[in-house]
Structures are given as C-alpha cells and as structure tokens.
Design a protein around this motif. Structure first.
Motif, PDB file in Angstrom:
ATOM      1  N   SER A   1     -35.802 -28.800  -7.676  1.00 20.56           N
ATOM      2  CA  SER A   1     -36.149 -30.413  -9.305  1.00 20.56           C
ATOM      3  C   SER A   1     -37.281 -30.536  -8.921  1.00 20.56           C
ATOM      4  O   SER A   1     -37.808 -31.745  -7.976  1.00 20.56           O
ATOM      5  CB  SER A   1     -34.826 -30.728  -9.407  1.00 20.56           C
ATOM      6  OG  SER A   1     -35.349 -32.168 -10.150  1.00 20.56           O
ATOM      7  N   TYR A   2     -38.304 -30.881 -10.189  1.00 14.71           N
ATOM      8  CA  TYR A   2     -39.450 -31.106  -9.785  1.00 14.71           C
ATOM      9  C   TYR A   2     -39.421 -32.670  -9.739  1.00 14.71           C
ATOM     10  O   TYR A   2     -40.317 -33.667  -9.037  1.00 14.71           O
ATOM     11  CB  TYR A   2     -40.503 -31.057 -10.843  1.00 14.71           C
ATOM     12  CG  TYR A   2     -41.362 -32.366 -11.376  1.00 14.71           C
ATOM     13  CD1 TYR A   2     -42.682 -31.858 -10.602  1.00 14.71           C
ATOM     14  CD2 TYR A   2     -41.614 -32.574 -12.533  1.00 14.71           C
ATOM     15  CE1 TYR A   2     -44.015 -32.476 -10.676  1.00 14.71           C
ATOM     16  CE2 TYR A   2     -42.875 -33.287 -12.370  1.00 14.71           C
ATOM     17  CZ  TYR A   2     -43.656 -33.491 -11.715  1.00 14.71           C
ATOM     18  OH  TYR A   2     -45.068 -34.474 -11.653  1.00 14.71           O
ATOM     19  N   ILE A   3     -37.870 -33.513 -10.835  1.00 18.53           N
ATOM     20  CA  ILE A   3     -37.896 -34.588 -10.692  1.00 18.53           C
ATOM     21  C   ILE A   3     -37.633 -35.430  -9.399  1.00 18.53           C
ATOM     22  O   ILE A   3     -38.143 -36.306  -8.984  1.00 18.53           O
ATOM     23  CB  ILE A   3     -37.240 -35.190 -11.744  1.00 18.53           C
ATOM     24  CG1 ILE A   3     -37.073 -34.453 -13.050  1.00 18.53           C
ATOM     25  CG2 ILE A   3     -36.603 -36.417 -11.920  1.00 18.53           C
ATOM     26  CD1 ILE A   3     -39.126 -35.037 -13.535  1.00 18.53           C
ATOM     27  N   SER A   4     -36.667 -34.696  -8.819  1.00 17.14           N
ATOM     28  CA  SER A   4     -35.977 -34.724  -7.521  1.00 17.14           C
ATOM     29  C   SER A   4     -37.076 -35.216  -6.226  1.00 17.14           C
ATOM     30  O   SER A   4     -36.848 -35.502  -5.159  1.00 17.14           O
ATOM     31  CB  SER A   4     -34.716 -34.027  -7.119  1.00 17.14           C
ATOM     32  OG  SER A   4     -33.765 -33.795  -7.909  1.00 17.14           O
ATOM     33  N   GLU A   5     -37.818 -34.055  -6.214  1.00 19.29           N
ATOM     34  CA  GLU A   5     -39.123 -33.815  -5.236  1.00 19.29           C
ATOM     35  C   GLU A   5     -39.885 -35.597  -5.998  1.00 19.29           C
ATOM     36  O   GLU A   5     -40.364 -35.771  -4.019  1.00 19.29           O
ATOM     37  CB  GLU A   5     -39.925 -32.893  -5.918  1.00 19.29           C
ATOM     38  CG  GLU A   5     -41.153 -32.778  -4.502  1.00 19.29           C
ATOM     39  CD  GLU A   5     -41.773 -30.822  -4.855  1.00 19.29           C
ATOM     40  OE1 GLU A   5     -41.595 -29.876  -4.165  1.00 19.29           O
ATOM     41  OE2 GLU A   5     -43.166 -31.240  -5.676  1.00 19.29           O
ATOM     42  N   LYS A   6     -40.139 -35.733  -6.679  1.00 13.27           N
ATOM     43  CA  LYS A   6     -41.066 -36.887  -6.864  1.00 13.27           C
ATOM     44  C   LYS A   6     -40.398 -38.706  -6.487  1.00 13.27           C
ATOM     45  O   LYS A   6     -40.939 -39.136  -6.084  1.00 13.27           O
ATOM     46  CB  LYS A   6     -40.902 -36.854  -8.590  1.00 13.27           C
ATOM     47  CG  LYS A   6     -42.460 -35.816  -8.710  1.00 13.27           C
ATOM     48  CD  LYS A   6     -42.727 -36.284 -10.577  1.00 13.27           C
ATOM     49  CE  LYS A   6     -43.620 -37.970 -10.294  1.00 13.27           C
ATOM     50  NZ  LYS A   6     -44.478 -38.637 -11.785  1.00 13.27           N
ATOM     51  N   LYS A   7     -38.542 -38.262  -6.862  1.00 15.09           N
ATOM     52  CA  LYS A   7     -37.841 -39.637  -6.408  1.00 15.09           C
ATOM     53  C   LYS A   7     -37.865 -39.251  -4.567  1.00 15.09           C
ATOM     54  O   LYS A   7     -37.743 -40.517  -3.945  1.00 15.09           O
ATOM     55  CB  LYS A   7     -36.643 -39.497  -6.499  1.00 15.09           C
ATOM     56  CG  LYS A   7     -36.789 -39.649  -8.595  1.00 15.09           C
ATOM     57  CD  LYS A   7     -34.960 -39.460  -8.729  1.00 15.09           C
ATOM     58  CE  LYS A   7     -34.797 -39.814 -10.329  1.00 15.09           C
ATOM     59  NZ  LYS A   7     -33.706 -39.601 -10.837  1.00 15.09           N
ATOM     60  N   ASN A   8     -37.543 -38.097  -3.916  1.00 12.34           N
ATOM     61  CA  ASN A   8     -37.974 -37.968  -2.958  1.00 12.34           C
ATOM     62  C   ASN A   8     -39.873 -38.634  -2.275  1.00 12.34           C
ATOM     63  O   ASN A   8     -39.038 -39.045  -1.500  1.00 12.34           O
ATOM     64  CB  ASN A   8     -37.855 -36.640  -2.022  1.00 12.34           C
ATOM     65  CG  ASN A   8     -36.166 -36.003  -2.612  1.00 12.34           C
ATOM     66  OD1 ASN A   8     -36.619 -34.260  -2.579  1.00 12.34           O
ATOM     67  ND2 ASN A   8     -35.771 -36.427  -2.536  1.00 12.34           N
ATOM     68  N   ILE A   9     -40.498 -38.097  -2.880  1.00 11.76           N
ATOM     69  CA  ILE A   9     -42.016 -38.889  -2.043  1.00 11.76           C
ATOM     70  C   ILE A   9     -41.586 -40.750  -2.726  1.00 11.76           C
ATOM     71  O   ILE A   9     -41.929 -40.831  -1.300  1.00 11.76           O
ATOM     72  CB  ILE A   9     -42.586 -38.489  -3.031  1.00 11.76           C
ATOM     73  CG1 ILE A   9     -42.823 -37.061  -3.531  1.00 11.76           C
ATOM     74  CG2 ILE A   9     -44.130 -39.200  -2.829  1.00 11.76           C
ATOM     75  CD1 ILE A   9     -43.903 -36.848  -1.512  1.00 11.76           C
ATOM     76  N   GLN A  10     -41.402 -40.697  -3.195  1.00  4.44           N
ATOM     77  CA  GLN A  10     -41.512 -42.728  -3.455  1.00  4.44           C
ATOM     78  C   GLN A  10     -40.805 -42.447  -2.336  1.00  4.44           C
ATOM     79  O   GLN A  10     -40.518 -43.852  -1.744  1.00  4.44           O
ATOM     80  CB  GLN A  10     -40.797 -42.835  -5.223  1.00  4.44           C
ATOM     81  CG  GLN A  10     -41.336 -42.510  -6.060  1.00  4.44           C
ATOM     82  CD  GLN A  10     -40.919 -42.113  -6.848  1.00  4.44           C
ATOM     83  OE1 GLN A  10     -39.602 -42.459  -7.556  1.00  4.44           O
ATOM     84  NE2 GLN A  10     -41.520 -41.892  -8.541  1.00  4.44           N
ATOM     85  N   SER A  11     -38.514 -42.614  -2.006  1.00  5.87           N
ATOM     86  CA  SER A  11     -38.373 -42.611  -0.766  1.00  5.87           C
ATOM     87  C   SER A  11     -38.735 -42.831   0.311  1.00  5.87           C
ATOM     88  O   SER A  11     -39.017 -44.288   0.964  1.00  5.87           O
ATOM     89  CB  SER A  11     -37.519 -42.370  -1.106  1.00  5.87           C
ATOM     90  OG  SER A  11     -35.967 -42.196  -2.536  1.00  5.87           O
ATOM     91  N   LEU A  12     -39.285 -41.577   0.677  1.00  9.98           N
ATOM     92  CA  LEU A  12     -40.203 -41.619   1.960  1.00  9.98           C
ATOM     93  C   LEU A  12     -40.682 -42.548   2.130  1.00  9.98           C
ATOM     94  O   LEU A  12     -41.528 -43.018   3.662  1.00  9.98           O
ATOM     95  CB  LEU A  12     -40.081 -39.998   1.760  1.00  9.98           C
ATOM     96  CG  LEU A  12     -39.797 -38.572   2.110  1.00  9.98           C
ATOM     97  CD1 LEU A  12     -39.976 -37.644   2.307  1.00  9.98           C
ATOM     98  CD2 LEU A  12     -38.848 -39.267   3.513  1.00  9.98           C
TER      99      LEU A  12
END
Length: 338
Positions: A104-115
């Motif tokens: 998921s593109y949305i989940s990937e962006k959230k992963n980036i923000q979390s890291l």
C-alpha cells in the motif's frame, strides 16, 4: 538493592585524572600516556564499566538504528532479504526496525513518517506495488537521511539501489523455453510502473525478437506480485484460440497454482504447457513435476543493501551507488521437454 552504575566521572575521581582523559583512554586514543591508559582500562574492567550507548549516540546525533520497509513480511523473498539486512547490521553493531507496507502506498508513507519520528540513521526500502509517486522518498533525501532501494526501486530518486539482472535473466529463461521447442510463450509480468517488472518484460520481448517469434499482446498479462487473480488469468490464457505452450510466471506461487489448475484440466506439464517460475522457493523441488525457476538471491541483496546504507551513514559525502546482484536460471522438470 539496585547496582550502582559506574560512570566515567567515577573512574576519573578514583584515579585523580580528568573525565576527558578517561574518555580518550577508553576510546583507544593515542594522545595520552600509555601507563595512564593502562590504569584506566584495568579499573574500568574491574568496576565492570559499560559505556552509555544512548548518550554516545545522542552526542553523535545517531540512534544506531536503521529502518527497513518491505511490501510483505510473510513473502519468503522479503523475509530472506531482511535476514541479510539484519546479519550485516548486527556485524556493524546496529539495530533494525522493520515495517510492512502491505503493498500500500498510504501505508508506505506512514512507515516513512514513523521511522523518521524514531530518528533512524537511514532507511532501506522495497516499494509497494501501489507506489507510483516518489515524493515521500525525495523528501527523505532532501533532509539528508540516507536511503537505499532494493529489488523494487525508483530510478528518478537520487539514492543508492541494489537490484538484480532482471533483463538478462528473463531473456535467458525465455530462450531456455524456446530451446525446448516452445513457440507460444505467455509472460505474466508485474505492474508496468515498477522498474524490475519492466526489465523482465523487456528481456522476454527481446528474446522473442532474437529468435524471430511473433510477439502477441494476448500472451502478456500484467498482474500484481501478491495477486489473488491467478485463477482468472490462467483461465484466460488456457482459453485463447491458440493456447500457450509455455508460461513464464510472475513468481513461484503463481506458477504452482497455474500448474495445479492445468493438471486438473488434463494438461501435461511440460509436454502440453511448460512452466517457469521466479524466486526459486524451496518448495519448487517438491512440486510434481519439480518447478524450473529463476533463483533470486534475496539474502545477498539484503546484505548488499545494508552494507551500502551503513557506508552512507558513516560517510555522509558518499555518492549514490547502484549494485547488481545476479540471479540465475535453475532448470527442473517443468520445462524439460527434450
């Protein structure tokens, strides 16, 4: 009673020297007297002194942690890649935080923000099948956060990448099928916007051109790597006016499901339809017939990605690097007609 934590200040007070001298001695510096260094090291060992890694990392503005984003953790390819990353990170004394985008593109962006919020020192990522924009990755590089792509990459982002020779190995696999006498070879490709999918498709097409075989759009199917539509596109291919006599599948799991469906309809593999997979999963050896596949060296790809990222973290002026880890064709019964 809680054990007292020994600090550099304690060692300095007991030896009657400065904290900076103790710090330099423990760091192995050569600008202090050898006898003083010896006393510091011996007393530190006697007192079971342990350095405060959190304080050291904060002073260096590092967390000693790298982030990893993969499309799926249950996918054996990505599991092996993560294993390679963890092995290399452990050797370098670094920790690993693993995130899953679930394609998921949305989940990937959230992963980036979390890291980024966790202040990781750098990020390794294989993009999701939905990801067709690179703004979130460009934002990372603009902040100076080291980034390494692996397997699925973005060409337009100035970052290091670790890939395999998709074009060459897809061409080799297609030529193997042609060499077995196959003339109507279907190809199940990945999403058109992904670089590795385009490389594989180009290799397939160039192999057909090289051997003067007709290219038919009806024999090319674009599917997602984790697709639940294997049954649908298998039926489509088998019901074509001229059924393919070989299928180059997107991965081994799709290939095995296709083989199962074909056998249920009475087709013989490889005599009626040869089947070639991708990834060389362990179960390829145990299917009936055993499945020919492209061996995709996931562990080595992960090791290389971690090695490059750690170099970026330690050498901030390092230029982006592209490394190719070679895949290879493994021939088994499912394509051996002759």
């Amino acid at each position: 009673m809680q054990k007292k934590v020994i600090t550099i200040k304690d060692i300095a007070r007991m030896l009657g020297i400065s904290k900076s001298t103790v710090s330099r001695a423990l760091a192995g510096r050569t600008d202090i007297h050898p006898e003083t260094k010896k006393k510091v090291i011996e007393l530190a060992a006697q007192l079971q002194y342990e350095p405060n890694t959190l304080a050291i990392n904060l002073k260096q503005q590092r967390t000693n942690t790298i982030g990893v984003i993969v499309p799926e953790t249950i996918n054996r390819f990505f599991a092996r890649a993560v294993g390679g990353i963890q092995k290399q990170a452990e050797m370098a004394g670094m920790n690993v935080m693993i995130c899953q985008s679930n394609e998921s593109y949305i989940s990937e962006k959230k992963n980036i923000q979390s890291l980024v919020s966790s202040r990781v020192d750098g990020i390794i990522v294989s993009i999701s099948t939905e990801t067709d924009r690179s703004d979130h990755f460009t934002a990372l590089t603009e902040k100076g956060i080291p980034l390494v792509f692996f397997d699925r990459v973005f060409e337009d982002v100035e970052a290091s990448q670790v890939v395999t020779n998709n074009y060459e190995v897809a061409m080799e696999g297609t030529e193997h099928l042609i060499g077995q006498g196959c003339q109507r070879i279907a190809f199940v490709a990945g999403p058109e916007h992904l670089q590795n999918s385009r490389g594989r498709l180009s290799g397939y097409l160039d192999a057909l051109r090289k051997h003067n075989l007709q290219i038919k759009d009806s024999y090319i199917v674009h599917a997602y790597y984790g697709s639940d539509k294997v049954e649908e596109y298998t039926r489509y291919l088998l019901n074509l006016p001229q059924r393919p006599d070989a299928i180059f599948a997107i991965n081994d799991y799709a290939a095995i499901e296709m083989m199962h469906m074909m056998k249920k309809t009475g087709l013989r593999i490889p005599h009626d339809v040869a089947v070639l997979g991708f990834n060389n999963e362990n179960l390829c050896r145990f299917t009936e017939p055993s499945l020919s596949s492209i061996d995709h060296p996931a562990h080595d790809i992960g090791v290389s990605a971690a090695e490059i990222l750690i170099n970026h973290i330690r050498h901030q002026d390092m230029k982006p690097e592209k490394r190719v880890v070679k895949s290879k064709l493994v021939i088994r019964e499912s394509t051996q007609i002759k």
